[in-house]
Every structure is written in C-alpha cells, then in structure tokens.
Write an enzyme that holds these catalytic residues in place. Structure first.
Site, mmCIF file in Angstrom:
data_model
loop_
_atom_site.group_PDB
_atom_site.id
_atom_site.type_symbol
_atom_site.label_atom_id
_atom_site.label_comp_id
_atom_site.label_asym_id
_atom_site.label_seq_id
_atom_site.Cartn_x
_atom_site.Cartn_y
_atom_site.Cartn_z
ATOM 1 N N GLU A 39 -6.506 76.143 -62.118
ATOM 2 C CA GLU A 39 -7.428 76.169 -63.257
ATOM 3 C C GLU A 39 -7.082 75.071 -64.265
ATOM 4 O O GLU A 39 -7.980 74.404 -64.797
ATOM 5 C CB GLU A 39 -7.391 77.553 -63.909
ATOM 6 C CG GLU A 39 -7.797 78.644 -62.922
ATOM 7 C CD GLU A 39 -8.391 79.869 -63.569
ATOM 8 O OE1 GLU A 39 -9.629 79.913 -63.712
ATOM 9 O OE2 GLU A 39 -7.608 80.777 -63.929
ATOM 10 N N GLU A 86 -7.083 84.924 -57.214
ATOM 11 C CA GLU A 86 -7.096 86.060 -58.141
ATOM 12 C C GLU A 86 -7.858 87.258 -57.619
ATOM 13 O O GLU A 86 -7.442 88.416 -57.802
ATOM 14 C CB GLU A 86 -7.680 85.615 -59.503
ATOM 15 C CG GLU A 86 -6.737 84.764 -60.354
ATOM 16 C CD GLU A 86 -6.793 83.296 -60.032
ATOM 17 O OE1 GLU A 86 -6.269 82.496 -60.836
ATOM 18 O OE2 GLU A 86 -7.340 82.919 -58.957
#
Length: 270
Positions: free
Chosen positions: A124, A144
């Site tokens: 990210e 995730e």
C-alpha cells in the site's frame, strides 16, 4: 536482542538523496509502531529540507516490507505506548496514516527499491511512491482479505488507477500476489532488475532527478498529485499555478542560459 537488532528505520544521507531502510529483517521488515512513527517524522524532515531532492525507500535483507505484524495485532488495536506519537501530533492514528503515506503525499520525489516481498501495508505504501524498481524475485500482494481484513490504507482507491481494474480487483479480493514480472507487465513497477540491484538502480535514477531543476521537479510532482484524476479543464487550472511559479523562477532563467551557453546548469531551487 540488543538495540541494534531492534526494529527501526535506518536513515542515510548521501548528498541530495536520502535512503530510508525499513529494518526488521527477522520479521521480513514488518512494521512496528516505532518504525511507523520514525517514518512519519522522516517524511516531515525530508520535505522541510530543500537540499534533499530525492528519497529512496527500501528494506533490509531480502524483503522489502510485509506490512504490519499481524501476529502482534497492533494495527487493529491502534498504536499506544512504545511508538506513540510525539506531542505535536494529534493521535497515534494520524502517525500511522502519515507514516504509511495514506493521508499525505511526499513533496520530494520518492523512489521505491523493492528488494523482496512487498505485501500488505508495504504494497500500500508502494502505491504512493513515484518511481519503482523491483528485483526479479520480488512479489507484490494484498493478502488482507485472507485474514478477514481490508486493504484499506489506500489500495481500494489507488490500485485501480495504477494497474488494470480487473487485476486490482483480483489482487484485493483474492489476496493472491503478483510476481515481479507480472507487476512490471501491469505497470505496478517501472523497472525490473536482477536480485541485489534495486538500490543501485534507484540511486542511478535519483541522481538524474537531482541533476534537474529542484523547483521544476517539485512543482511537476505537485501538479500531477494535486490534479489527480480531475477533468482536463479543472486539472489545467491547477497545472498553470505550478507552471507560472517555475517560469518566474531563477532556476528557469539559469536552465535556459545553460542551454544556450552549452554548459551544465547550476540550480539553486529559487
């Protein structure tokens, strides 16, 4: 474990370039609260120093960054205690979002030297870097969802704008990673290099950035980031503000003089 072995962010200055190394190799450079606090502070210091013209972010050893340490669970609970924010910061949450480059874009050009696994929060953060080099053994993923979480540090907004929509959806919804070759093919990274050569390539590119007019480079990045995905008419108005500032600068005059005199320019950032 002595203090040198504690997870930390290593910051090294080399002329106009700063190299930041995420250093937690025993945990594949998983991020700790203290590391993210250090990163938030480092971004502030880099942008406040006009002599720093480029920054490089990399990882220690054979991994880049695998995100937060899920075994510890601090990212779900929130940061407190060790690694808590300095007094001038509003909250631990603001340190996390600043450190992960979720709520800020570095004004200084930021180059990622991806030397291995780039997963979760590491992937990210990657999406907020400007120029990206990957070693051939690197992998890129947002796992995730496999653990009941969401890749919510910018990926649901940014990734679909940086690679094809369907591949962004596949990465986020399945949690399956891309190889370095796939990341290069889909444009997530701009350079693919042999193992052990990412930092060398990053320094080579940083030197080219630093050789250019610093005001021109910063304003060009600011225009790109600020205009985002606005329609062209609105984006052009933003662009013009940055262009005018550069064209009125001493650096612009120096660059044109150097061109006509067939010499290297001597930029001051003014």
């Amino acid at each position: 474990m002595n203090s040198a072995d504690e997870p930390h962010l290593k910051v090294e200055r080399d002329g106009n370039v700063v190299v930041l190394t995420m250093n937690n190799p025993r945990r594949r450079n998983a991020l700790t609260p203290s590391m993210i606090t250090s990163m938030a502070q480092a971004w502030d210091e880099i942008d406040a120093n006009p002599d720093i013209r480029a920054a490089i972010l990399t990882g220690e050893g054979s991994s880049y960054c695998v995100g937060g340490d899920l075994a510890d669970g601090w990212m779900v609970r929130g940061s407190s205690g060790k690694g808590s924010p300095p007094p001038e910061r509003k909250s631990a949450g603001s340190v996390i979002t600043d450190g992960l480059l979720l709520t800020r874009s570095l004004a200084t050009p930021l180059i990622a030297a991806v030397n291995g696994a780039c997963l979760g929060g590491g992937c990210e953060m990657l999406q907020q870097t400007d120029i990206r080099i990957a070693e051939e053994h690197a992998v890129f993923g947002l796992p995730e969802a496999k653990w009941g979480l969401i890749a919510g540090a910018g990926s649901t907004v940014r990734l679909k704008r940086q690679i094809p929509y369907t591949k962004a959806m596949e990465m986020i919804l399945t949690g399956e990673p891309l190889t370095a070759a796939e990341a290069y093919h889909f444009g997530l990274v701009g350079h693919l290099v042999p193992t052990g050569r990412s930092l060398e390539k990053a320094r080579e590119i940083a030197a080219k950035v630093c050789a250019n007019g610093p005001l021109a480079v910063r304003n060009a990045k600011a225009s790109i980031v600020t205009s985002g995905w606005l329609d062209e008419q609105d984006a052009r108005q933003i662009e013009q503000r940055f262009v005018i500032e550069v064209m009125r600068s001493g650096d612009a005059k120096e660059g044109l003089a150097a061109f006509s005199e067939k010499r290297a320019p001597r930029y001051t950032g003014q």
